[in-house]
Design a protein around this motif. Structure first.
Motif, PDB file in Angstrom:
ATOM      1  N   SER A 175       0.833  -1.206   0.000  1.00 39.89           N
ATOM      2  CA  SER A 175       0.000   0.000   0.000  1.00 39.89           C
ATOM      3  C   SER A 175       0.868   1.256   0.000  1.00 39.89           C
ATOM      4  CB  SER A 175      -0.922   0.001   1.218  1.00 39.89           C
ATOM      5  OG  SER A 175      -0.150   0.063   2.418  1.00 39.89           O
ATOM      6  N   CYS A 221      -1.029  -0.444  -6.858  1.00 35.58           N
ATOM      7  CA  CYS A 221      -1.798   0.598  -6.176  1.00 35.58           C
ATOM      8  C   CYS A 221      -1.550   1.944  -6.842  1.00 35.58           C
ATOM      9  CB  CYS A 221      -1.371   0.718  -4.714  1.00 35.58           C
ATOM     10  SG  CYS A 221      -2.102  -0.497  -3.605  1.00 35.58           S
ATOM     11  N   LEU A 227      -6.518  -0.174  -5.493  1.00 40.03           N
ATOM     12  CA  LEU A 227      -5.786  -1.328  -6.001  1.00 40.03           C
ATOM     13  C   LEU A 227      -6.287  -1.682  -7.400  1.00 40.03           C
ATOM     14  CD1 LEU A 227      -3.655  -3.425  -5.044  1.00 40.03           C
ATOM     15  CD2 LEU A 227      -5.572  -4.861  -4.310  1.00 40.03           C
TER      16      LEU A 227
END
Length: 296
Positions: A175, A221, A227
């Motif tokens: 992330s 991402c 995503l």
């Protein structure tokens, strides 16, 4: 002058205006079948140059300019075939070698691959992601048995098993805030989210999203934490929020997208590798890629 739209034409336009599949158009970057059906692992370096594996023949890495002109950048040693590619902040290229059970590193300014990590106990290292601290995460599917493992490489020569007996692990991503790891299982059509600990290990595994049909492949991402997932066999890229909700789905020309990467001059172009067409398609999105933003 008052303008009125023909009611019939209006009805015809409703699906176009409302369906997110029409919001972003895919176009070809490279000609069909310049790459083999094993085209995979698109990644963009600090200069914005795109790379992908298996250009012209298996075991190569191709380099593609912004006009779609491609050439062989390097050949892996005999018995090795690349899959995923990533760059770190120092410009090193890492290549997952699924045939030789290795991860290669290529230093900036070089086209000579050197073994960074290897393990005969791996099934076939498929895709990789790099954390903010430089830890490499590897998906490791066993397609014949429908299972897979998750590994990390905290430093050169060190291979750590994080989880075994998963589904067919494939796409993998960190992330934007560096706190979460996403791993998908292609055949089970599930995406898992883990918390990344200080030592690089993961815990608190949660199901982010699952799908009813079609396979899952590469993931990236964007800078907002959404995503992007390639839907192998469906011919789309799906955009999923950090909460696990589908926000948009983009139709591609090919049916078998294997992976994707952000690039372009502003970081908002997404390059998608198509196994059935042997080429790279590109689409434009509103936000930059997460990892692209960190290395540029």
């Amino acid at each position: 002058m008052k303008f009125s739209l023909n009611p019939v034409l209006y009805l015809l336009l409703i699906p176009v205006l409302c369906n997110p599949l029409w919001a972003f158009q895919s176009e070809d970057l490279t000609p069909e079948f310049g790459f083999t059906a094993g085209i995979e692992g698109p990644a963009v370096d600090k200069e914005g140059v795109l790379y992908a594996v298996n250009y012209q023949e298996e075991g190569t890495v191709g380099r593609v300019d912004e006009d779609g002109n491609a050439e062989v950048f390097l050949k892996l040693p005999e018995g090795s075939i690349g899959n995923g590619i990533r760059f770190d902040r120092d410009g090193n290229m890492y290549i997952a070698d699924y045939a030789g059970h290795k991860v290669y590193r290529v230093s900036p300014g070089s086209n000579t691959p050197e073994v960074y990590a290897e393990g005969p106990e791996m099934n076939q290292p498929n895709d990789l992601a790099i954390s903010d601290t430089g830890v490499i995460y590897l998906s490791d599917p066993n397609w014949a048995e429908g299972t897979g493992n998750l590994w990390m490489v905290p430093r050169a020569g060190e291979l750590v098993l994080l989880e075994s007996d998963m589904g067919t692990t494939n796409g993998i991503e960190v992330s934007p805030d560096g706190k979460s790891l996403y791993v998908n299982e292609s055949e089970q059509r599930k995406v898992w989210k883990y918390d990344i600990q200080h030592d690089g290990r993961v815990n608190n595994k949660k199901l982010l999203i699952s799908f009813e049909d079609h396979g899952l492949d590469g993931m990236r991402c964007d800078a907002k934490g959404n995503l992007l997932i390639t839907r192998y066999g469906k011919g789309t890229v799906v955009l999923v929020s950090p909460k696990g909700k589908v926000k948009r789905e983009i139709r591609l020309k090919g049916k078998k997208p294997s992976n994707l990467a952000f690039g372009g001059r502003d970081g908002k172009t997404v390059y998608v590798t198509l196994a059935d067409r042997g080429c790279v398609e590109k689409i434009r999105l509103p936000h930059k890629g997460s990892y692209y933003s960190k290395i540029h």
